[in-house]
Design a protein around this motif. Structure first.
Motif, PDB file in Angstrom:
ATOM      1  N   UNK A  72       0.826  -1.215   0.000  1.00  0.00           N
ATOM      2  CA  UNK A  72       0.000   0.000   0.000  1.00  0.00           C
ATOM      3  C   UNK A  72       0.857   1.260   0.000  1.00  0.00           C
ATOM      4  N   UNK A  73       0.391   2.272  -0.726  1.00  0.00           N
ATOM      5  CA  UNK A  73       1.114   3.545  -0.820  1.00  0.00           C
ATOM      6  C   UNK A  73       0.139   4.699  -0.665  1.00  0.00           C
ATOM      7  N   UNK A  74      -0.416   4.886   0.545  1.00  0.00           N
ATOM      8  CA  UNK A  74      -1.366   5.988   0.733  1.00  0.00           C
ATOM      9  C   UNK A  74      -0.710   7.339   0.455  1.00  0.00           C
ATOM     10  N   UNK A  75      -1.483   8.240  -0.138  1.00  0.00           N
ATOM     11  CA  UNK A  75      -0.978   9.565  -0.479  1.00  0.00           C
ATOM     12  C   UNK A  75      -1.169  10.503   0.704  1.00  0.00           C
ATOM     13  N   UNK A  76      -2.077  11.436   0.583  1.00  0.00           N
ATOM     14  CA  UNK A  76      -2.224  12.446   1.614  1.00  0.00           C
ATOM     15  C   UNK A  76      -3.245  12.085   2.666  1.00  0.00           C
ATOM     16  N   UNK A  77      -3.371  12.998   3.641  1.00  0.00           N
ATOM     17  CA  UNK A  77      -4.347  12.854   4.729  1.00  0.00           C
ATOM     18  C   UNK A  77      -5.181  14.125   4.811  1.00  0.00           C
ATOM     19  N   UNK A 137      -8.417   9.456   5.856  1.00  0.00           N
ATOM     20  CA  UNK A 137      -9.466  10.395   6.234  1.00  0.00           C
ATOM     21  C   UNK A 137      -9.598  10.436   7.751  1.00  0.00           C
ATOM     22  N   UNK A 138      -9.664  11.637   8.289  1.00  0.00           N
ATOM     23  CA  UNK A 138      -9.823  11.816   9.731  1.00  0.00           C
ATOM     24  C   UNK A 138     -11.121  12.572   9.986  1.00  0.00           C
ATOM     25  N   UNK A 139     -12.234  11.862  10.235  1.00  0.00           N
ATOM     26  CA  UNK A 139     -13.458  12.553  10.638  1.00  0.00           C
ATOM     27  C   UNK A 139     -13.229  13.234  11.986  1.00  0.00           C
ATOM     28  N   UNK A 167       1.505  17.627   7.032  1.00  0.00           N
ATOM     29  CA  UNK A 167       1.033  17.913   5.680  1.00  0.00           C
ATOM     30  C   UNK A 167      -0.393  17.499   5.416  1.00  0.00           C
ATOM     31  N   UNK A 168      -1.207  17.453   6.458  1.00  0.00           N
ATOM     32  CA  UNK A 168      -2.609  17.091   6.281  1.00  0.00           C
ATOM     33  C   UNK A 168      -3.445  18.340   6.020  1.00  0.00           C
ATOM     34  N   UNK A 169      -4.414  18.223   5.156  1.00  0.00           N
ATOM     35  CA  UNK A 169      -5.307  19.333   4.854  1.00  0.00           C
ATOM     36  C   UNK A 169      -6.474  19.328   5.826  1.00  0.00           C
ATOM     37  N   UNK A 185      -5.627  21.496  15.984  1.00  0.00           N
ATOM     38  CA  UNK A 185      -5.613  20.602  14.826  1.00  0.00           C
ATOM     39  C   UNK A 185      -4.890  21.236  13.646  1.00  0.00           C
ATOM     40  N   UNK A 186      -5.005  22.568  13.498  1.00  0.00           N
ATOM     41  CA  UNK A 186      -4.293  23.238  12.412  1.00  0.00           C
ATOM     42  C   UNK A 186      -2.789  23.111  12.587  1.00  0.00           C
TER      43      UNK A 186
END
Length: 362
Positions: A60-65, A182-184, A117-119, A109-110
Motif C-alpha cells: 500500500x502507498x497511501x498519499x495524503x491525509x 481520512x480523519x473525521x 502535511x494534512x489538509x 488541529x491546524x
C-alpha cells in the motif's frame, strides 16, 4: 431524476465491501520475508497488513491525509452539562479559519496538521449561529443545533440522513483532492453528552461507565450530565437495533456528518482514522449499519473519556497510543498519520532477505 436521500444512503451502505483478504495474505507473506525478526515492528506490522486490505495491494502507498471537522451545536447544553458556553463554538470556527504567521488556522488541529502535511476542512453542519462568510468554510448546515435530547428527540430521521449525506460529500471532496487517509473530526460544545447517550443505547451499557468529564467539568456537573443522559434514555425514544433512530433520538449533527465521512471513505476503499470518543459514537452507529466498515477503521489513541475503551473493544480496534487526549478536533487522528504512513512504507519499501542477500533465520 433526483434520488431520495434514504435510497442514496442505502446505496452508499450497500457499496461498502470487506477488506481484500487476498491482499492481506500476500502482505503477511511479505512481512515474513522482510529483513527483520518476525514481529520486530510490533503493531506497525498489523497496521500494514490492514492497510493492504483497505487499498487492495500487498504494497500500500497511501498519499495524503485530510481532517474534516464537522461543527454543530447541541440543545442539551441548556441543562448545564458543559464547562463552556455555546458561544465558544462559532468563536472556535473563526480560530480554525484564522490567518496566522504559520499558515491558515490557529487551533490545535491546524498546528498538528501542518506538521504532517494534512489538509484541514471545516464544515458548518449545525452551528446555532449565522457564521460569517469565509472562502475556507463549507456550509452544509442542516439546522441551527439539535433539540434538547433531555426532553425530546435531538433530530428527525430526515435530518440525520441529510447530515450523513453531507459528510459523505465532504469525504468525496477530500478524496478527489488526494486524501487516502481520512480523519473525521468534530467541534461542538456539549457533544460528549450525546456521544455518551448514543454509546449507552447502542452498547446497552450503564451511563456512569461511559460518561466522562468532556471538557473538564467538576464533580457536580458530571453528576448532572449523567442524570441528563439517563433521563434522555428513559424517554425510550429509540432502540439499539435501529442506529439511525438512535442518532435521531440522542445524537448530534456532527456525529451524523462524521458517520457519512466514514461510510463514504469505506465505500471508496480509503483508511479512516478514528480520533476519540465522539468519533467512536459515530463509528458504533456505522458498524451497526454496515459491519464491513470496521475493516477500514484505524483507532488513533485511546482518549481520556472513560467510555472510549468500551467503544474500541466493541469495534475490535487496538489504539496506537495513549496520550490522555480529550480535545477532539481530530488532533489524535492527525498524530496517527505518520504511524500509518510508516507502517505502509516499511511493508512497501523494505527489502526481503533474498533481495538484500541477508541470511535468514536458521
Amino acid at each position: 431524476m433526483d434520488v431520495h436521500p434514504y435510497e442514496a444512503l442505502k446505496t452508499l451502505i450497500a457499496s461498502i465491501l470487506p477488506a481484500d483478504e487476498q491482499a492481506m495474505q500476500r502482505a503477511r507473506e511479505r512481512q515474513a520475508q522482510l529483513t527483520k525478526p518476525t514481529g520486530a515492528l510490533g503493531l506497525l506490522e498489523d497496521l500494514s497488513v490492514r492497510l493492504a486490505g483497505v487499498f487492495g495491494t500487498p504494497t500500500p502507498a497511501p498519499r495524503g491525509a485530510a481532517v474534516i471537522v464537522a461543527v454543530g451545536d447541541h440543545g442539551v447544553v441548556a441543562e448545564g452539562v458543559s464547562a463552556y458556553p455555546p458561544e465558544v463554538t462559532p468563536a472556535m470556527v473563526a480560530n480554525f479559519l484564522a490567518d496566522t504567521p504559520f499558515g491558515p488556522g490557529g487551533a490545535a488541529v491546524n498546528a498538528l496538521a501542518r506538521t504532517v502535511g494534512a489538509r484541514v476542512y471545516v464544515a458548518d453542519v449545525g452551528v446555532n449561529a449565522t457564521l460569517p462568510d469565509h472562502p475556507a468554510l463549507i456550509s452544509v448546515k442542516v439546522r441551527r443545533g439539535t433539540r434538547n435530547l433531555r426532553h425530546e428527540p435531538a433530530l428527525t430521521r430526515d435530518e440525520v440522513i441529510q447530515a450523513i449525506l453531507a459528510g459523505a460529500a465532504l469525504a468525496a471532496e477530500a478524496i478527489r483532492n488526494g486524501a487516502d487517509l481520512l480523519i473525521p473530526a468534530e467541534l461542538g460544545i456539549g457533544n460528549t453528552t450525546p456521544a455518551s447517550a448514543v454509546t449507552a443505547r447502542l452498547l446497552q451499557r450503564e451511563v456512569p461507565g461511559l460518561t466522562g468529564r468532556g471538557t473538564g467539568v467538576d464533580d457536580a456537573t458530571l453528576a448532572r450530565k449523567q442524570a441528563v443522559i439517563e433521563a434522555a434514555l428513559a424517554r425510550g425514544g429509540s432502540v439499539p437495533t435501529d442506529p439511525l433512530g438512535v442518532l435521531a433520538d440522542l445524537g448530534g449533527l456532527e456525529i451524523a456528518c462524521m458517520l457519512g465521512m466514514m461510510l463514504k471513505g469505506a465505500a471508496e476503499r480509503r483508511a479512516i482514522i478514528l480520533d476519540g470518543f465522539v468519533e467512536g459514537s459515530a463509528a458504533l452507529a456505522g458498524m451497526a449499519l454496515a459491519p464491513a466498515l470496521r475493516d477500514y477503521l484505524f483507532a488513533a489513541g485511546e482518549c481520556a473519556e472513560v467510555g472510549h475503551a468500551a467503544q474500541l473493544a466493541h469495534l475490535g480496534l487496538r489504539p496506537m497510543f495513549r496520550l490522555d487526549l480529550r480535545l477532539g478536533e481530530g488532533t489524535g487522528g492527525v498524530l496517527a498519520v505518520p504511524m500509518l504512513m510508516s507502517a505502509a512504507a516499511a511493508l512497501r519499501e523494505m527489502r526481503t532477505f533474498a533481495e538484500a542477500q541477508v541470511p535468514d533465520r536458521a
